[in-house]
Design a protein around this motif. Structure first.
Motif, PDB file in Angstrom:
ATOM      1  N   GLU A  15     -15.559  63.243 123.348  1.00 27.01           N
ATOM      2  CA  GLU A  15     -15.864  61.973 124.078  1.00 27.01           C
ATOM      3  C   GLU A  15     -15.720  60.972 122.923  1.00 27.01           C
ATOM      4  O   GLU A  15     -16.367  60.909 121.736  1.00 27.01           O
ATOM      5  CB  GLU A  15     -17.357  62.221 124.547  1.00 27.01           C
ATOM      6  N   LEU A  16     -15.072  59.936 123.480  1.00 28.52           N
ATOM      7  CA  LEU A  16     -14.812  58.658 122.344  1.00 28.52           C
ATOM      8  C   LEU A  16     -15.297  57.539 123.138  1.00 28.52           C
ATOM      9  O   LEU A  16     -14.640  57.116 124.161  1.00 28.52           O
ATOM     10  CB  LEU A  16     -13.523  58.807 121.957  1.00 28.52           C
ATOM     11  N   LEU A  17     -16.049  56.614 122.593  1.00 28.26           N
ATOM     12  CA  LEU A  17     -16.306  55.371 123.444  1.00 28.26           C
ATOM     13  C   LEU A  17     -16.042  54.333 122.378  1.00 28.26           C
ATOM     14  O   LEU A  17     -16.322  54.208 121.171  1.00 28.26           O
ATOM     15  CB  LEU A  17     -17.674  55.041 123.448  1.00 28.26           C
ATOM     16  N   VAL A  18     -14.951  53.372 123.007  1.00 30.16           N
ATOM     17  CA  VAL A  18     -14.197  52.375 122.021  1.00 30.16           C
ATOM     18  C   VAL A  18     -15.180  51.077 122.557  1.00 30.16           C
ATOM     19  O   VAL A  18     -15.302  50.808 123.712  1.00 30.16           O
ATOM     20  CB  VAL A  18     -12.855  52.147 122.393  1.00 30.16           C
ATOM     21  N   VAL A  19     -15.825  50.239 121.821  1.00 32.45           N
ATOM     22  CA  VAL A  19     -16.736  49.340 121.973  1.00 32.45           C
ATOM     23  C   VAL A  19     -16.213  48.007 121.217  1.00 32.45           C
ATOM     24  O   VAL A  19     -16.151  47.847 119.987  1.00 32.45           O
ATOM     25  CB  VAL A  19     -18.233  49.517 121.722  1.00 32.45           C
ATOM     26  N   SER A  20     -15.970  46.926 122.144  1.00 31.58           N
ATOM     27  CA  SER A  20     -15.811  45.683 121.450  1.00 31.58           C
ATOM     28  C   SER A  20     -16.775  44.537 121.723  1.00 31.58           C
ATOM     29  O   SER A  20     -17.886  45.003 122.487  1.00 31.58           O
ATOM     30  CB  SER A  20     -14.619  45.184 121.841  1.00 31.58           C
ATOM     31  N   HIS A  21     -16.951  43.611 120.937  1.00 34.59           N
ATOM     32  CA  HIS A  21     -18.053  42.297 121.264  1.00 34.59           C
ATOM     33  C   HIS A  21     -17.942  41.831 122.685  1.00 34.59           C
ATOM     34  O   HIS A  21     -18.640  41.805 123.566  1.00 34.59           O
ATOM     35  CB  HIS A  21     -17.914  41.305 120.186  1.00 34.59           C
ATOM     36  N   GLY A  22     -16.637  41.459 123.119  1.00 34.63           N
ATOM     37  CA  GLY A  22     -16.426  40.747 124.447  1.00 34.63           C
ATOM     38  C   GLY A  22     -16.808  39.314 124.422  1.00 34.63           C
ATOM     39  O   GLY A  22     -17.134  38.686 123.205  1.00 34.63           O
ATOM     40  N   SER A  23     -16.595  38.767 125.389  1.00 37.30           N
ATOM     41  CA  SER A  23     -16.813  37.303 125.495  1.00 37.30           C
ATOM     42  C   SER A  23     -18.138  37.073 126.615  1.00 37.30           C
ATOM     43  O   SER A  23     -17.676  37.242 127.765  1.00 37.30           O
ATOM     44  CB  SER A  23     -15.552  36.740 126.136  1.00 37.30           C
ATOM     45  N   PRO A  24     -19.177  36.582 126.313  1.00 32.19           N
ATOM     46  CA  PRO A  24     -20.241  36.570 127.344  1.00 32.19           C
ATOM     47  C   PRO A  24     -20.016  35.380 128.483  1.00 32.19           C
ATOM     48  O   PRO A  24     -20.481  35.519 129.547  1.00 32.19           O
ATOM     49  CB  PRO A  24     -21.531  36.147 126.265  1.00 32.19           C
ATOM     50  N   SER A  25     -19.106  34.452 128.011  1.00 33.41           N
ATOM     51  CA  SER A  25     -19.062  33.340 128.985  1.00 33.41           C
ATOM     52  C   SER A  25     -17.796  33.824 129.897  1.00 33.41           C
ATOM     53  O   SER A  25     -17.838  33.110 130.977  1.00 33.41           O
ATOM     54  CB  SER A  25     -18.701  32.155 128.106  1.00 33.41           C
ATOM     55  N   ASP A  26     -17.058  34.919 129.435  1.00 35.27           N
ATOM     56  CA  ASP A  26     -15.962  34.905 130.529  1.00 35.27           C
ATOM     57  C   ASP A  26     -15.577  36.697 130.091  1.00 35.27           C
ATOM     58  O   ASP A  26     -14.635  36.988 129.512  1.00 35.27           O
ATOM     59  CB  ASP A  26     -14.648  34.246 130.335  1.00 35.27           C
ATOM     60  N   PRO A  27     -16.558  37.652 130.562  1.00 36.15           N
ATOM     61  CA  PRO A  27     -16.443  38.817 130.243  1.00 36.15           C
ATOM     62  C   PRO A  27     -15.343  39.964 130.613  1.00 36.15           C
ATOM     63  O   PRO A  27     -14.877  40.907 129.877  1.00 36.15           O
ATOM     64  CB  PRO A  27     -17.747  39.551 130.561  1.00 36.15           C
ATOM     65  N   GLU A  28     -14.819  39.584 131.752  1.00 38.56           N
ATOM     66  CA  GLU A  28     -13.812  40.230 132.588  1.00 38.56           C
ATOM     67  C   GLU A  28     -12.595  40.406 131.604  1.00 38.56           C
ATOM     68  O   GLU A  28     -11.866  41.621 131.386  1.00 38.56           O
ATOM     69  CB  GLU A  28     -13.547  40.002 133.859  1.00 38.56           C
ATOM     70  N   ALA A  55     -20.581  42.481 125.848  1.00 31.50           N
ATOM     71  CA  ALA A  55     -20.901  41.245 126.566  1.00 31.50           C
ATOM     72  C   ALA A  55     -21.175  41.333 128.058  1.00 31.50           C
ATOM     73  O   ALA A  55     -21.960  40.606 128.648  1.00 31.50           O
ATOM     74  CB  ALA A  55     -19.822  40.286 126.432  1.00 31.50           C
ATOM     75  N   LYS A  56     -20.603  42.359 128.762  1.00 32.05           N
ATOM     76  CA  LYS A  56     -20.403  42.136 130.249  1.00 32.05           C
ATOM     77  C   LYS A  56     -21.886  42.915 130.603  1.00 32.05           C
ATOM     78  O   LYS A  56     -22.117  44.092 130.268  1.00 32.05           O
ATOM     79  CB  LYS A  56     -19.284  42.929 130.694  1.00 32.05           C
ATOM     80  N   PRO A  57     -22.784  42.566 131.249  1.00 28.58           N
ATOM     81  CA  PRO A  57     -23.890  43.116 131.854  1.00 28.58           C
ATOM     82  C   PRO A  57     -23.732  44.400 132.455  1.00 28.58           C
ATOM     83  O   PRO A  57     -22.906  44.490 133.360  1.00 28.58           O
ATOM     84  CB  PRO A  57     -24.574  42.264 132.638  1.00 28.58           C
ATOM     85  N   GLY A  58     -24.379  45.389 131.940  1.00 28.37           N
ATOM     86  CA  GLY A  58     -24.246  46.920 132.600  1.00 28.37           C
ATOM     87  C   GLY A  58     -23.115  47.613 132.367  1.00 28.37           C
ATOM     88  O   GLY A  58     -22.967  48.855 132.889  1.00 28.37           O
ATOM     89  N   ALA A  59     -22.045  47.143 131.673  1.00 29.74           N
ATOM     90  CA  ALA A  59     -20.861  47.589 131.234  1.00 29.74           C
ATOM     91  C   ALA A  59     -21.029  48.967 130.275  1.00 29.74           C
ATOM     92  O   ALA A  59     -20.449  50.016 130.382  1.00 29.74           O
ATOM     93  CB  ALA A  59     -19.918  46.813 130.705  1.00 29.74           C
ATOM     94  N   LEU A  60     -21.751  48.773 129.242  1.00 29.85           N
ATOM     95  CA  LEU A  60     -22.049  49.623 128.270  1.00 29.85           C
ATOM     96  C   LEU A  60     -22.685  51.059 129.169  1.00 29.85           C
ATOM     97  O   LEU A  60     -22.477  51.999 129.013  1.00 29.85           O
ATOM     98  CB  LEU A  60     -22.775  49.124 127.065  1.00 29.85           C
ATOM     99  N   GLU A  61     -23.842  50.739 129.795  1.00 29.79           N
ATOM    100  CA  GLU A  61     -24.498  51.778 130.647  1.00 29.79           C
ATOM    101  C   GLU A  61     -23.686  52.400 131.293  1.00 29.79           C
ATOM    102  O   GLU A  61     -23.724  53.805 131.554  1.00 29.79           O
ATOM    103  CB  GLU A  61     -25.495  51.315 131.442  1.00 29.79           C
ATOM    104  N   GLY A 200     -11.943  33.768 121.789  1.00 33.23           N
ATOM    105  CA  GLY A 200     -12.281  32.228 121.757  1.00 33.23           C
ATOM    106  C   GLY A 200     -11.574  31.733 120.303  1.00 33.23           C
ATOM    107  O   GLY A 200     -11.097  30.748 120.161  1.00 33.23           O
ATOM    108  N   HIS A 201     -12.006  32.640 119.283  1.00 35.78           N
ATOM    109  CA  HIS A 201     -11.616  31.890 117.877  1.00 35.78           C
ATOM    110  C   HIS A 201      -9.987  32.132 117.800  1.00 35.78           C
ATOM    111  O   HIS A 201      -9.667  31.062 117.289  1.00 35.78           O
ATOM    112  CB  HIS A 201     -12.233  32.979 116.970  1.00 35.78           C
TER     113      HIS A 201
END
Length: 244
Positions: A15-28, A55-61, A200-201
């Motif tokens: 099992e591997l989970l790749v996690v990034s920060h994401g963009s709270p203002s435009d998460p998709e 950043a995306k609500p509920g996505a990590l869960e 963004g940056h």
């Protein structure tokens, strides 16, 4: 718990989970990016690989649902607060009780060699000798945490040690030296963005700084978006499998 290991058995799906920060203002867009990245890693390893952002609500869960004790790959350029504290808290709140946090992308020992090959390939198309070219590394930095700059400087030191370029300069979004200052160079130069995603940056801060500096040279895509990154993550996973 942080960095808990369970034994890997030959033939067992990792099992591997790749996690990034994401963009709270435009998460998709960033959510789609990290999921595609996970799919490409899974295709190369045979592991159960999922990708998500913080950043995306509920996505990590949703991403960790059904996982028992995954390895977690931070698609981050440093081991700063988001990786060392926020990510660990979020994983626990998402319901995990055990996981192994792997080395973040920006601290991967093979990243400088990968970057050197990519930069040299780009320079070869310009008709300019490497030894006459300045490499500008654009990075995030942080005024309150030394770890982002520490990771960047380690990466830059490895590039400098190769001795291939006329000069290697670094500029930051959030601390000095600034991106504008770093990109204010005479002669041939190329920009290498030390960022995990095209967000963004990369879309706003970097172009603004380069325009202010009058920089007109080539700008590589951010490291985290390179086609080689799934292979880098897959190799890290395989080394972790072999070490268990």
């Amino acid at each position: 718990m942080y960095s808990t290991r369970l034994p890997f058995l030959p033939g067992q799906a990792t099992e591997l989970l790749v996690v990034s920060h994401g963009s709270p203002s435009d998460p998709e867009p960033q959510e789609r990016f990290v999921r595609r990245l996970a799919t490409r890693v899974g295709a190369r390893t045979g592991a159960d690989v999922r990708g998500t952002t913080l950043a995306k609500p509920g996505a990590l869960e949703a991403a960790v649902s059904g996982f028992r004790a995954p390895m977690v790959f931070p698609q981050f350029m440093t081991d700063g607060w988001f990786v060392s504290t926020n990510l660990q808290n979020r994983l626990a709140k998402a319901g995990l009780t055990a996981w192994t946090t792997l080395t973040p992308l920006g601290l991967n020992a093979n990243l400088p060699d990968l970057a050197l090959r990519r930069v040299r390939a780009e320079i070869s198309t310009l008709g300019v000798p490497e030894q006459d070219t300045t490499l500008v590394v654009a990075a995030h930095g942080s005024p309150s945490d030394p770890r982002p700059a520490r990771a960047t400087e380690a990466f830059v030191s490895a590039l400098k040690a190769d001795g291939a370029f006329h000069n290697v300069r670094v500029g930051y979004v959030d601390e000095n030296p600034s991106l504008e200052e770093a990109a204010s160079v005479d002669g041939p130069a190329i920009v290498l963005p030390f960022f995990a995603a095209r967000a963004g940056h990369i879309l706003e801060d970097l172009p603004e700084a380069l325009d202010a500096a009058g920089f007109t040279g080539p700008v590589l895509p951010p490291i985290g978006a390179w086609d080689e990154i799934p292979f880098l993550i897959a190799a890290l996973l395989q080394r972790q499998r072999a070490a268990v």
